[in-house]
Design an enzyme around this catalytic site. Structure first.
Site, short mmCIF file in Angstrom:
data_model
loop_
_atom_site.label_atom_id
_atom_site.label_comp_id
_atom_site.label_asym_id
_atom_site.label_seq_id
_atom_site.Cartn_x
_atom_site.Cartn_y
_atom_site.Cartn_z
N ASN A 199 41.68 34.01 -22.65
CA ASN A 199 40.85 34.81 -21.75
C ASN A 199 41.55 35.32 -20.50
O ASN A 199 40.92 35.92 -19.64
CB ASN A 199 39.60 34.02 -21.34
CG ASN A 199 39.93 32.77 -20.54
OD1 ASN A 199 41.05 32.25 -20.62
ND2 ASN A 199 38.96 32.27 -19.80
N HIS A 210 35.80 22.60 -34.51
CA HIS A 210 36.94 21.68 -34.35
C HIS A 210 38.01 22.25 -33.42
O HIS A 210 38.61 23.27 -33.72
CB HIS A 210 37.64 21.42 -35.69
CG HIS A 210 36.74 21.11 -36.84
ND1 HIS A 210 36.12 19.88 -37.00
CD2 HIS A 210 36.37 21.86 -37.89
CE1 HIS A 210 35.40 19.90 -38.11
NE2 HIS A 210 35.53 21.08 -38.66
#
Length: 218
Positions: A141, A118
């Site tokens: 990231n 989700h």
């Protein structure tokens, strides 16, 4: 400090083994994912079918019509891709994974039984067998200053890469709403409480209640 591939993952899926074979640390495979998947697509994998140009899917794969899969990608047997999932390319999964609703994936490896169900973001990351990410948890990231990622453990390791998300070992369980900062490594069977911002290397079998309260699982 357990950060080597052999400490974090058991790679049993045949078409994934070679991706890990020549590397010592998991982030070292990230620059190789695209070309590795392209080679697999070109040669084919027994039991897999071509979904579209550059995308292979295994048997019993469920893909919702609203999901988007960009090449190159390999989706393993029994995997479910739910409504609104966005696979941006360079994604390879093992068997029986869940790529969840409104979740985004790019340049990532998911081993067998991974559940990302989700509202998640998984970029430049490696998720081990049966790793789980709760709703809204994110693999960040890229650092704000765009500098290369350093793995911060008992020693600091320069990776030479600008983008590394999270490395989740086999059985890692991330609670809802967590932020895994760039280069975070979560050990085997470690649980992270919801709404936690995590960075650095977390050992096997821990419970992360906060970064100031990490205890050994009993």
């Amino acid at each position: 400090m357990k950060i080597k591939i052999r400490d974090l993952f058991y790679v049993e899926t045949p078409y994934l083994k070679n991706l890990f074979a020549d590397s010592e640390y998991p982030w070292e495979i990230l620059p190789n994912i695209k070309d590795y998947i392209k080679a697999l697509v070109e040669s084919g994998i027994e039991g897999f079918a071509v979904l579209k140009d550059g995308v292979l899917v295994g048997e019993n794969v469920k893909i919702h019509p609203s999901a988007v899969i960009e090449a190159p990608a390999v989706i393993g047997h029994g995997t479910e891709i739910r409504p609104g999932a966005y696979i941006r390319g360079n994604v390879i999964t093992g068997e029986n994974c869940v790529l969840g609703n409104s979740s985004e994936f790019k340049n990532a490896v998911l081993l067998n039984g991974v559940q990302v169900p989700h509202y998640n973001y998984v970029g430049d990351s490696v998720l081990g067998n049966k790793a789980h990410m709760g709703a809204g948890s994110i693999c960040s990231n890229l650092k704000s200053d765009k500098s290369n990622i350093v793995i911060h453990g008992s020693e600091n390791i320069e990776t030479g890469l600008r983008k590394i998300g999270a490395i989740l070992a086999d059985g890692a369980d991330i609670g809802c709403g967590c932020i895994l900062n760039p280069g975070t490594v979560i050990g085997k069977n470690t649980t992270v409480y919801p709404l936690t911002s995590v960075r650095g290397v977390i050992d096997d079998g821990m419970i992360v209640k906060s970064m100031d309260n990490i205890v050994k699982r009993k």
